[in-house]
Design a protein around this motif. Structure first.
Motif, PDB file in Angstrom:
ATOM      1  N   UNK A 127       0.912  -1.184  -0.071  1.00 18.27           N
ATOM      2  CA  UNK A 127      -0.064  -0.133   0.032  1.00 18.27           C
ATOM      3  C   UNK A 127       0.843   1.172   0.050  1.00 18.27           C
ATOM      4  N   UNK A 128       2.134   1.359   0.842  1.00 21.10           N
ATOM      5  CA  UNK A 128       2.882   2.349   0.951  1.00 21.10           C
ATOM      6  C   UNK A 128       4.267   1.922   0.285  1.00 21.10           C
ATOM      7  N   UNK A 129       4.666   2.762  -0.647  1.00 21.07           N
ATOM      8  CA  UNK A 129       6.038   2.613  -1.221  1.00 21.07           C
ATOM      9  C   UNK A 129       7.179   2.426  -0.125  1.00 21.07           C
ATOM     10  N   UNK A 130       6.727   3.219   1.081  1.00 17.80           N
ATOM     11  CA  UNK A 130       7.750   3.191   2.011  1.00 17.80           C
ATOM     12  C   UNK A 130       8.025   1.503   2.504  1.00 17.80           C
ATOM     13  N   UNK A 131       6.944   0.839   2.419  1.00  9.82           N
ATOM     14  CA  UNK A 131       7.080  -0.615   2.918  1.00  9.82           C
ATOM     15  C   UNK A 131       7.277  -1.679   1.622  1.00  9.82           C
ATOM     16  N   UNK A 132       7.475  -0.981   0.301  1.00  7.24           N
ATOM     17  CA  UNK A 132       7.463  -1.963  -0.704  1.00  7.24           C
ATOM     18  C   UNK A 132       8.997  -2.378  -0.871  1.00  7.24           C
ATOM     19  N   UNK A 133       9.076  -3.254  -1.774  1.00  9.54           N
ATOM     20  CA  UNK A 133      10.682  -4.040  -2.100  1.00  9.54           C
ATOM     21  C   UNK A 133      11.463  -2.974  -2.884  1.00  9.54           C
ATOM     22  N   UNK A 134      12.558  -2.719  -2.269  1.00  6.72           N
ATOM     23  CA  UNK A 134      13.477  -1.929  -3.016  1.00  6.72           C
ATOM     24  C   UNK A 134      14.029  -2.843  -4.423  1.00  6.72           C
ATOM     25  N   UNK A 135      14.012  -2.285  -5.624  1.00  4.25           N
ATOM     26  CA  UNK A 135      14.296  -2.974  -6.707  1.00  4.25           C
ATOM     27  C   UNK A 135      15.929  -3.407  -6.460  1.00  4.25           C
ATOM     28  N   UNK A 136      15.849  -4.837  -7.140  1.00  6.56           N
ATOM     29  CA  UNK A 136      16.990  -5.648  -7.221  1.00  6.56           C
ATOM     30  C   UNK A 136      17.632  -6.095  -8.396  1.00  6.56           C
ATOM     31  N   UNK A 137      16.932  -5.433  -9.521  1.00  9.16           N
ATOM     32  CA  UNK A 137      17.468  -6.015 -10.854  1.00  9.16           C
ATOM     33  C   UNK A 137      16.828  -7.178 -11.515  1.00  9.16           C
ATOM     34  N   UNK A 138      16.654  -7.271 -12.580  1.00  3.64           N
ATOM     35  CA  UNK A 138      16.102  -8.451 -13.229  1.00  3.64           C
ATOM     36  C   UNK A 138      16.975  -8.989 -14.470  1.00  3.64           C
ATOM     37  N   UNK A 139      17.374 -10.194 -14.448  1.00  2.00           N
ATOM     38  CA  UNK A 139      18.100 -10.604 -15.452  1.00  2.00           C
ATOM     39  C   UNK A 139      17.508 -10.605 -16.893  1.00  2.00           C
ATOM     40  N   UNK A 140      16.382 -10.800 -16.515  1.00  2.00           N
ATOM     41  CA  UNK A 140      15.368 -10.877 -17.895  1.00  2.00           C
ATOM     42  C   UNK A 140      15.532  -9.623 -18.788  1.00  2.00           C
ATOM     43  N   UNK A 141      15.918  -8.315 -18.229  1.00  2.00           N
ATOM     44  CA  UNK A 141      16.042  -7.058 -18.763  1.00  2.00           C
ATOM     45  C   UNK A 141      17.318  -6.680 -19.273  1.00  2.00           C
ATOM     46  N   UNK A 142      18.385  -7.832 -19.225  1.00  2.00           N
ATOM     47  CA  UNK A 142      19.559  -7.602 -19.526  1.00  2.00           C
ATOM     48  C   UNK A 142      19.761  -7.551 -21.139  1.00  2.00           C
ATOM     49  N   UNK A 143      19.660  -6.394 -21.596  1.00  2.00           N
ATOM     50  CA  UNK A 143      19.725  -6.308 -23.273  1.00  2.00           C
ATOM     51  C   UNK A 143      20.917  -5.593 -23.486  1.00  2.00           C
ATOM     52  N   UNK A 144      22.125  -6.137 -23.269  1.00  2.00           N
ATOM     53  CA  UNK A 144      23.483  -5.353 -23.418  1.00  2.00           C
ATOM     54  C   UNK A 144      23.570  -4.898 -24.880  1.00  2.00           C
ATOM     55  N   UNK A 145      23.227  -5.896 -26.005  1.00  2.00           N
ATOM     56  CA  UNK A 145      23.719  -5.645 -27.209  1.00  2.00           C
ATOM     57  C   UNK A 145      22.603  -4.621 -27.739  1.00  2.00           C
ATOM     58  N   UNK A 146      21.527  -4.649 -27.312  1.00  2.00           N
ATOM     59  CA  UNK A 146      20.472  -3.545 -27.956  1.00  2.00           C
ATOM     60  C   UNK A 146      20.554  -2.122 -27.272  1.00  2.00           C
ATOM     61  N   UNK A 147      21.273  -2.373 -25.817  1.00  2.00           N
ATOM     62  CA  UNK A 147      21.504  -0.907 -25.147  1.00  2.00           C
ATOM     63  C   UNK A 147      22.564  -0.284 -26.001  1.00  2.00           C
ATOM     64  N   UNK A 148      23.763  -0.901 -26.337  1.00  2.00           N
ATOM     65  CA  UNK A 148      24.823  -0.506 -27.121  1.00  2.00           C
ATOM     66  C   UNK A 148      24.344   0.240 -28.386  1.00  2.00           C
TER      67      UNK A 148
END
Length: 877
Positions: free
Chosen positions: A703-724
């Motif tokens: 309900x509150x962002x104060x008690x939500x989970x802090x981002x830890x990254x997602x390997x599924x969003x690793x698009x290094x070739x497209x990024x470059x």
């Protein structure tokens, strides 16, 4: 779903804080399901108001606490205030003075009643101000250094140390404040270089064979001299050892003694010894069993021992003594002299060394293990260089004077038998003397140094001496955040106290920050007129803007420069986030998909998701290392540049297009990026992120962002070739924009370009971004730049060249005319400047600042001329 048009933090900040408190977002319970993370607040004085240093310190703590809370720790930030003995007592004395009364008039009991009433009325102001700043403390566990809980801990520790013979009462040389009329610990005296004088006084021998000359900065103390000392190895003066001196203005005879304390060759080689008024002389007096003659009263006036100066202020007495020495032909000479002068840290009055009966903590046995835990790196200072300050203080520490001649504070738990004088120390009042059985006992009237209770703060606040659930679960705490100026006041004392009474370090890490200075690097203060009021800034810009302004550019341990001008860019950033959120919400008609991998993501979407993932990883590393300024800079850059300036602009073609499927996909990506950005930013700017979170949160999330989970990254969003590869598209757009700016062409003017690249298919797929964001009217792919039949401006990038026809940028004939006029004007300015700077009369008479301005102007004009000639050559070719 919508946000108001204008970002106005005053409309929601207080409301949000009340919601957090009501929902107990900041109130953890000990549990085996979570790891604890605990920080104790450096308790501000109840007399204080939130100043900019408090704002920085508490913002740093709150960032750490909020991050850890979002990482799933049972996170406790213990708030509280310090009773501040000297400062609070001074306030109450002023209240009485306004009514024409003194402490003595009303007595101790009524004075303490008045002090508690004052504390209840005014002492909570800073606590409310901490709420305004957004501090996520657990107010249900708020403590006060004189609360019942903390007082029990203070008495318990005092009694234990006394029975271990680590607390004792004795005559010692102490620091004394004549204004506050109390003893001061070494840490409560601030030293600074002051201009003064060195007076050379003749001390005649009793046998009329001559005199010894002694040099002193304090002639008014000569009434308390009980010897003159000479180093026994001094070849010139040793012959006088054993002679007697007739002390001027008194009827006393004092000896010439031998002591290696006197430095051979320094001054005259003879030193007056005043055991009652100099710490070194006191030690000499102990070695030689010299009398201790006090010549000064507690208020800094001279007593009856001072002969004709009795009743005078110490500095008036100094002038009188010098005048009398001149009359008696006993003043040999006077020299200007710069020396260290100690001042009361609280009121600024020059302190006095004074022999007094006081209570002391024996420091050597306590300091040794406290030094070891830092050397063994069980406790780490961040940055490490501050450990040297700690070692220097602890390795040279003297016994700590802990008694204060005040009424407000923890009264020393010691009782004196009126019959036999026996001292009984206990946590509660004894019924009778333990030695003789007499029931007539009197309690010690002094109170303890404020820092005595502050030293116990990491465990007294958690319930010590009882082994409470909180103490068992949250001790040791995890990190202490403090400024470098109280390392020896507080940090060192907490370390040895934790080891002595809990058998464990109070925290493994000490994060040191610098002081907040004004924009010129000067220390902020009311008297200097350069202070800023954090609450006024919050009223004007909002708490989030103040927080991020303080953190911007901050590095651990370094002072920061701060002025109100830093607030506007911070507010602009938050306003940009607000408007970006409004843009997204205005296009959000139904809950978007939370699984982005169900879509065939575009290159731009892969680019922004990869950059988001990269930012998350780097920010988590920075926060783990307490690099708060770096972490914020990366979040700021991602939100402002990548998200708002690039991706939102890219998204508009999809959102305003006719492909419903692509629009839903774009909205899903935008929502994911915004939710993640809010979570990343929340520890730094809690209010705005919470307000936007209400409108954008996933119903499955907290309900509150104060008690939500802090981002830890997602390997599924690793698009290094497209990024470059998409970074190259950005470089193309950026470069075209830069060329337009260089040629003073409006960004809205569409231009034709030629492209030569080995990766034609990729470029063609992404040309829509280049057309839209660089305002390109037509793009032609070529294989040989020599086939271009018109003059162009070339842009060279990695495996790629862009050519913009010059005619697209300027009217060549008109531009040649304009540049020729500029060249004539510039040559005229250069001639004027050269003539002026070659004029000796101007150089010799003009202010240096004006000469410097003219020199810089001439150099700038020469550089501009070179560029103009080069541009003209290009156009003519």
């Amino acid at each position: 779903m919508k946000l108001p048009k204008n970002y106005n933090p005053a409309e929601f900040e207080n409301k949000i804080y009340k919601e957090w408190e009501k929902s107990k977002c900041f109130t953890p319970e000990p549990t085996n399901e979570k790891s604890p993370f605990c920080v104790v607040i450096p308790p501000p004085n109840i007399t204080g108001q939130l100043h900019i240093g408090h704002a920085l310190n508490n913002t740093m703590q709150d960032i750490i606490i909020r991050h850890k809370r979002m990482q799933g720790f049972a996170t406790l930030w213990v708030p509280g205030t310090d009773h501040a003995s000297i400062a609070t007592e001074a306030k109450i004395v002023d209240v009485l003075k306004a009514d024409g009364k003194t402490k003595a008039d009303i007595g101790r009991s009524d004075f303490l009643k008045l002090a508690h009433e004052w504390k209840e009325k005014y002492g909570g102001k800073i606590v409310q101000q901490l709420r305004r700043l957004g501090c996520s403390c657990d107010w249900t566990r708020e403590q006060f250094t004189m609360s019942d809980t903390c007082s029990r801990a203070v008495n318990d520790v005092f009694v234990k140390l006394y029975h271990k013979k680590l607390i004792y009462r004795g005559n010692r040389m102490i620091n004394w404040c004549p204004n506050c009329k109390t003893a001061l610990s070494d840490a409560e005296v601030e030293y600074s270089q002051k201009d003064g004088h060195l007076w050379y006084i003749k001390y005649p021998f009793t046998d009329n064979s001559g005199h010894l000359t002694v040099a002193t900065t304090r002639p008014e103390t000569m009434f308390g001299d009980t010897a003159v000392a000479i180093n026994p190895g001094d070849p010139d003066n040793a012959k006088h050892i054993g002679q007697s001196i007739s002390l001027p203005f008194t009827k006393r005879i004092i000896p010439v003694i031998a002591d290696t304390y006197v430095e051979i060759g320094f001054g005259t080689g003879a030193v007056k010894i005043t055991p009652a008024h100099d710490p070194n002389d006191f030690e000499v007096g102990l070695r030689h069993n010299l009398p201790v003659i006090v010549v000064m009263n507690e208020d800094g006036t001279m007593n009856d021992q001072a002969e004709f100066c009795a009743g005078d202020d110490r500095f008036i007495a100094r002038k009188k003594v010098i005048a009398e020495l001149i009359k008696a032909n006993l003043l040999e000479k006077t020299e200007n002299h710069t020396h260290n002068v100690g001042e009361c840290q609280r009121c600024g009055t020059i302190s006095e060394p004074r022999v007094s009966t006081q209570w002391f903590v024996k420091m050597e046995p306590l300091a040794k293990p406290a030094i070891k835990v830092v050397k063994d790196r069980r406790i780490v200072f961040i940055p490490d260089r501050f450990s040297h300050i700690y070692f220097n203080w602890m390795e040279n520490i003297r016994d700590w004077c802990i008694s204060r001649q005040l009424w407000w504070g923890h009264q020393i738990p010691a009782w004196y038998c009126n019959s036999c004088g026996e001292i009984t120390v206990d946590t509660k009042a004894p019924g009778k003397c333990s030695a003789c059985g007499c029931t007539s006992l009197k309690r010690d009237e002094d109170v303890l140094d404020t820092w005595f209770s502050s030293a116990l703060w990491p465990f007294s606040t958690l319930g010590y001496p009882k082994m409470t659930k909180d103490l068992k679960y949250f001790y040791p705490t995890n990190v202490l955040v403090t400024a470098y100026d109280i390392i020896f006041f507080w940090v060192a004392r907490m370390i040895f106290s934790g080891l002595a009474h809990m058998g464990e370090i109070p925290f493994p890490e000490v994060l040191i920050h610098g002081l907040v200075r004004d924009t010129d690097g000067k220390k902020m203060s009311k008297s200097a007129g350069n202070g800023v009021d954090p609450i006024e800034l919050i009223d004007k810009y909002g708490a989030d803007a103040l927080r991020v302004s303080l953190i911007t550019g901050m590095a651990p341990g370094s002072d920061i420069r701060f002025g109100e001008e830093k607030m506007e860019p911070s507010r602009n950033f938050l306003n940009k986030l607000w408007n970006a959120s409004r843009y997204l919400l205005s296009n959000l008609n139904e809950p978007p998909s939370s699984d982005l991998l169900e879509f065939k993501l575009t290159t731009a979407e892969r680019w922004i998701l990869h950059k988001m993932n990269k930012t998350i990883s780097e920010v988590n590393v920075n926060l783990k290392k307490y690099e708060l300024g770096l972490a914020y800079a990366k979040i700021y850059d991602f939100i402002w540049n990548d998200f708002c300036d690039w991706y939102i602009e890219i998204s508009k073609s999809s959102l305003y297009g006719f492909d419903a499927k692509l629009k839903n996909q774009t909205i899903a990506v935008l929502v994911t990026i915004l939710r993640t950005s809010l979570k990343l930013l929340h520890p730094f700017a809690p209010f705005i992120t919470e307000e936007i979170w209400k409108e954008i949160r996933d119903p499955q999330d907290a309900t509150f962002i104060a008690t939500s989970k802090f981002p830890s990254g997602n390997a599924k969003f690793a698009f290094s070739k497209d990024y470059k590869r998409f970074e190259i598209i950005k470089d193309v757009i950026r470069s075209i924009r830069n060329v337009k700016a260089e040629y003073a062409v409006a960004p809205s003017k569409a231009v034709k370009i030629y492209i030569q690249t080995l990766d034609k298919s990729y470029m063609k797929k992404n040309m829509s971004h280049i057309y839209k964001l660089a305002n390109v009217s037509n793009a032609e792919f070529i294989t040989d730049k020599n086939l271009i039949k018109e003059q162009t401006v070339a842009i060279t990038l990695e495996n790629l060249e862009i050519f913009i026809p010059l005619g697209e940028l300027v009217n060549i004939e008109k531009e040649i005319q304009r540049i020729n006029k500029e060249i004539d004007k510039m040559q005229s300015e250069i001639t004027r400047g050269s003539n002026l700077l070659n004029n000796e009369g101007f150089i010799s008479k003009a202010p240096k600042q004006l000469v410097q301005i003219e020199t810089e102007k001439l150099n700038t004009n020469k550089d501009l001329l070179v560029k103009l000639v080069s541009r003209l050559k290009e156009l003519n070719e």
